[in-house]
Scaffold this active site. Sequence first.
Site, PDB file in Angstrom:
ATOM      1  N   LYS A  71       0.825  -1.199   0.045  1.00  0.00           N
ATOM      2  CA  LYS A  71      -0.143   0.091  -0.043  1.00  0.00           C
ATOM      3  C   LYS A  71       1.040   1.278  -0.061  1.00  0.00           C
ATOM      4  O   LYS A  71       0.519   2.154  -0.876  1.00  0.00           O
ATOM      5  CB  LYS A  71      -0.868  -0.095   1.314  1.00  0.00           C
ATOM      6  CG  LYS A  71      -1.974  -0.953   1.192  1.00  0.00           C
ATOM      7  CD  LYS A  71      -3.011  -0.644   2.145  1.00  0.00           C
ATOM      8  CE  LYS A  71      -3.971  -1.621   2.283  1.00  0.00           C
ATOM      9  NZ  LYS A  71      -5.198  -1.418   3.491  1.00  0.00           N
ATOM     10  N   ASP A 108      -9.953   3.190   2.497  1.00  0.00           N
ATOM     11  CA  ASP A 108     -10.344   2.426   3.977  1.00  0.00           C
ATOM     12  C   ASP A 108     -11.053   3.553   5.076  1.00  0.00           C
ATOM     13  O   ASP A 108     -11.964   3.042   5.539  1.00  0.00           O
ATOM     14  CB  ASP A 108      -8.771   2.343   4.517  1.00  0.00           C
ATOM     15  CG  ASP A 108      -8.010   1.336   3.843  1.00  0.00           C
ATOM     16  OD1 ASP A 108      -8.864   0.261   3.432  1.00  0.00           O
ATOM     17  OD2 ASP A 108      -7.071   0.906   3.933  1.00  0.00           O
ATOM     18  N   TYR A 226     -11.619  -8.755  11.672  1.00  0.00           N
ATOM     19  CA  TYR A 226     -13.002  -9.373  11.095  1.00  0.00           C
ATOM     20  C   TYR A 226     -12.893 -10.797  11.305  1.00  0.00           C
ATOM     21  O   TYR A 226     -13.728 -11.368  10.876  1.00  0.00           O
ATOM     22  CB  TYR A 226     -13.337  -8.845   9.661  1.00  0.00           C
ATOM     23  CG  TYR A 226     -12.366  -9.156   8.634  1.00  0.00           C
ATOM     24  CD1 TYR A 226     -12.230 -10.405   7.997  1.00  0.00           C
ATOM     25  CD2 TYR A 226     -11.340  -8.130   8.100  1.00  0.00           C
ATOM     26  CE1 TYR A 226     -11.345 -10.507   7.215  1.00  0.00           C
ATOM     27  CE2 TYR A 226     -10.504  -8.416   6.972  1.00  0.00           C
ATOM     28  CZ  TYR A 226     -10.383  -9.756   6.668  1.00  0.00           C
ATOM     29  OH  TYR A 226      -9.436  -9.743   5.584  1.00  0.00           O
TER      30      TYR A 226
END
Length: 282
Positions: A71, A108, A226
């Site tokens: 990223k 994000d 998650y």
Amino acid sequence: MIPTGSARLAGVVGWPVSHSRSPRLHGYWLDRYRIDGLYMPLAVAPRDFETALRALPVLGFKGVNVTVPHKEQACHLVDRIDPWARRVGAVNTITIAADGALTGSNTDGYGFLENLKTSRPDWRAGDGPAVVIGAGGAARAIVAAMAEAGSTEIRLVNRTRKRAEALALALNYDCVSIHDWKTRAAIIGGASVVVNTTVLGMTGKPPLDLALDDLKPDAVVADIVYAPLETPLLAAARARGNPVADGLGMLLHQARPGFKSWFRVEPEVTTQLRDFVAAGPG
Ligand code: ATR
């Protein structure tokens, strides 16, 4: 739907990429909207990242998501970068124009805020202090999103204080204050939102050790983890009656802008999608 020779192409570039839920998520939408398209996992080692990016327009890709560990590197390799991604210092979505130019953006923070609104539609960034726990890439995107959305006070706390200081310096918002790790239970007092951006609570990691006694009854508690869907932090918050926003919701919402730009359909986050992605490997 089986892709034809003119299918629109997109994917996710990461190393490793086998854990990514994005192919399942985008694959669901492609199917749901009967789009002639493909979304592929693209395992690319860091040393090959630039070559892979340059190959995408040649191969006819409309764009890609970028995940760990690429990223930050992507910021320096795209032809254009939106001001938001530049500020955050990370690109998670790339769109490829007809002339082959790569534009980097970061969704994000958008995903985080959209997901927060789902669990508490009346929440506003200006409602009261926010507490952000952690100082990695996710914290950076979330702090920036809340500051831009109008937060007047963001309390940043990280085990390694220096890292929180570096993050605050890089983002340069007046509303951010840094706090010692041992004060984390006290600083949630009066907060309108508390978010865990660390890896704590993830399967195989210890839970985040945070006493919620001082938490306001209507404060939203969010987690970027998650797996599991409900972290010990979210379970404790839910048991007290606080609204919660989980990491899967954030993941689903951050994917929407990319899908829309590559496949030209605005996709919806639904309960069926959540269940489908949650049931998958990764
Ligand atoms: P990313 O950039 O993907 O968000 P990261 O840079 O590895 O991931 O950040 C992980 C976060 O989890 C950091 O804030 C880290 O704290 P440090 O900066 O002190 O390392 C936090 N973290 C990881 N393990 C932790 C632990 N056992 N206790 C407290 N914080 C922890």
